[in-house]
Design a protein around this motif. Structure first.
Motif, mmCIF file in Angstrom:
data_model
loop_
_atom_site.group_PDB
_atom_site.id
_atom_site.type_symbol
_atom_site.label_atom_id
_atom_site.label_comp_id
_atom_site.label_asym_id
_atom_site.label_seq_id
_atom_site.Cartn_x
_atom_site.Cartn_y
_atom_site.Cartn_z
ATOM 1 N N ILE A 1 0.835 -1.206 0.000
ATOM 2 C CA ILE A 1 0.000 0.000 0.000
ATOM 3 C C ILE A 1 0.859 1.240 0.000
ATOM 4 N N ASN B 1 0.344 5.536 0.130
ATOM 5 C CA ASN B 1 -0.382 6.788 0.017
ATOM 6 C C ASN B 1 0.552 7.899 0.465
ATOM 7 N N GLU C 1 -8.400 -6.544 1.706
ATOM 8 C CA GLU C 1 -9.268 -5.402 1.989
ATOM 9 C C GLU C 1 -8.451 -4.173 2.389
ATOM 10 N N ALA D 1 -6.270 -2.699 -0.352
ATOM 11 C CA ALA D 1 -6.968 -2.043 -1.469
ATOM 12 C C ALA D 1 -7.510 -0.663 -1.098
ATOM 13 N N GLY D 2 -7.664 -0.382 0.185
ATOM 14 C CA GLY D 2 -8.290 0.905 0.528
ATOM 15 C C GLY D 2 -7.872 1.376 1.884
ATOM 16 N N LYS D 3 -8.883 1.826 2.628
ATOM 17 C CA LYS D 3 -8.616 2.359 3.965
ATOM 18 C C LYS D 3 -7.932 1.281 4.817
ATOM 19 N N HIS D 4 -6.866 1.662 5.541
ATOM 20 C CA HIS D 4 -6.214 0.642 6.353
ATOM 21 C C HIS D 4 -5.849 1.133 7.745
ATOM 22 N N ASP E 1 -16.353 -1.673 9.465
ATOM 23 C CA ASP E 1 -15.784 -1.846 8.122
ATOM 24 C C ASP E 1 -15.790 -3.324 7.731
ATOM 25 N N ARG F 1 -19.538 -8.360 -0.151
ATOM 26 C CA ARG F 1 -19.389 -6.905 0.026
ATOM 27 C C ARG F 1 -20.801 -6.321 0.115
#
Ligand SMILES: C[S@@+](CC[C@H](N)C(=O)[O-])C[C@H]1O[C@@H](n2cnc3c(N)ncnc32)[C@H](O)[C@@H]1O
Length: 394
Positions: A30, A32, A79, A82-85, A177, A265
């Motif tokens: 990941i 960002n 999960e 791929a996104g918020k962690h 989540d 999902r």
């Protein structure tokens, strides 16, 4: 035989009999603006975590297999990659001694210490759990906490000691989540845990669960009939789980080929479906009124016979009370769940426990039975009836 392999940056499950493999986890890493967790580091942490499997399994009397742990943790890793962690709020319904809880919490922790796993359990075991009797001689909750501390994930866990039929109601809607359902595996419980899970998870959240061997249309047909759908572990299938999933999602949920973990999902459509179910829910008023009459008659009949000292009616009296209590729970609890009437549900449970208490007293301490009948059964029936009639007006 299913084997777990790590090839390049992928985790695969391979069936050694036919060599067919399934990729469950792909390490993309990941990135960002603030953090970079690289693939090799994640892969290393993942392998390191799995190396703990036999120790954790030993201390948690774990029945969840390594394959299922790989499936569960792969979903969590995928999960979070791929996104918020960070600041992830996850919920596990059914933790027992903490086998899955450890791997769930550890996976979340790998990404950030701000991620929290709420663990909801009665820690009383389930009738369907093979190691259920352990709860009789060991405090399961204390054991769970010790293992989590020893394994270094206790700080990332918030236990909620509660029955999910009540506990899920007090949680905030659209809050989580990720949710993993693995508590009581009989149909009514799984159905409610999943429905409530949809309510409690955010749109886009990942709902998962354990013990789904196949889709309902792959089950031997006789297992879907009659009481079989309520059973657990029949002919090697958790029919309660499979049927509940089918009734809620049809085939629109996913499974891995080699694991008992299912996942879905949750979309806005799933949430809307709940709303439609609530609106469409038209319970059979005749049935309930009939039940009220039956109970009233049973209680009056019992009262009359006790005051007249007719102890030869013991068998009929006992049967009447037990039948009334069972029927009450069967009819009323799902109704209250659907109508969100917590008050009526509590009063229903109180009445049921009063009736059962009466039955026990009647069998063991007959002179006290009249007192229990007058002070508990009749009183809780009147309170229950008032609450029921009040709910009818709404
Ligand atoms: C199959 S075990 C969970 C196993 C655990 N996930 C693991 O992998 O080690 C089921 C758990 O659900 C809990 N349970 C059963 N019925 C429940 C209910 N109605 N509410 C909350 N917990 C419940 C039992 O106490 C038991 O700990």
């Amino acid at each position: 035989m299913i084997e777990i392999t790590f090839q390049n940056d992928e985790v695969k499950l391979i069936n050694t009999q036919n060599n067919v493999s399934e990729t469950v986890l792909h390490f993309g890493g990941i990135h960002n603006n603030h953090t970079t967790i690289s693939s090799p580091k994640l892969l290393q942490e993942y392998i390191h975590m799995l190396e703990n499997y036999s120790t954790i399994q030993k201390y948690t009397y774990g029945e969840t297999t390594m394959i299922d742990i790989v499936a569960l943790t792969s979903l969590i890793y995928n999960e979070l990659m791929a996104g918020k962690h960070t600041e992830i709020r996850a919920l596990e319904v059914g933790s027992w001694f903490g086998c899955s809880s450890y791997f769930f919490a550890n996976s979340l922790k790998t990404f950030s210490d701000s991620n929290i796993l709420f663990c909801m359990d009665t820690w009383q075991g389930s009738p369907d759990t093979a190691s259920h009797n352990i709860a009789n001689f060991e405090n399961a909750f204390e054991h769970f906490k010790s293992v989590m501390r020893y394994a270094g994930v206790y700080e990332n866990i918030k236990p909620i000691v509660c029955d999910s039929t009540v506990g899920m109601d007090i949680l905030q809607d659209d809050y989580f989540d990720i949710i993993f359902v693995d508590a009581n595996h009989t149909y009514d419980y799984v159905y409610q845990d999943i429905i409530k899970g949809i309510r409690k998870i955010k749109v886009g959240g990942l709902l998962m669960g354990h013990d789904c061997e196949c889709y309902a249309d792959e089950l031997p047909p006789h297992l879907l009939h009659g009481d079989n759908k309520h059973l657990d572990g029949i002919e090697g299938y958790h029919t309660g789980v499979i049927k509940a999933l089918d009734d809620i999602f049809g085939r629109s949920y996913s499974r891995f080929n080699y694991s008992l973990v299912w996942y879905k999902r949750i979309t806005q459509e799933d949430k809307d479906m709940l709303l439609e179910m609530d609106l469409a829910y038209n319970y059979d008023q005749e049935d309930i009124l009939q039940l009220v009459d039956t109970m009233k008659e049973a209680i009056q009949f019992i009262y009359q016979n006790i005051t007249e000292g007719k102890s030869d009616m013991l068998q009929i009296l006992t049967l009447d009370t037990v039948q009334a209590a069972n029927q009450l729970e069967k009819e009323m609890v799902p109704l209250c769940e659907r109508l969100y009437n917590k008050d009526l549900k509590i009063k229903t449970n109180e009445l049921k426990s009063a009736l059962l208490d009466f039955q026990i007293t009647y069998n063991n301490d007959f002179p006290r039975a009249l007192f229990v009948l007058e002070s508990r059964v009749i009183e809780s029936f009147n309170i229950w009836l008032e609450c029921f009639l009040e709910s009818e007006k709404k």
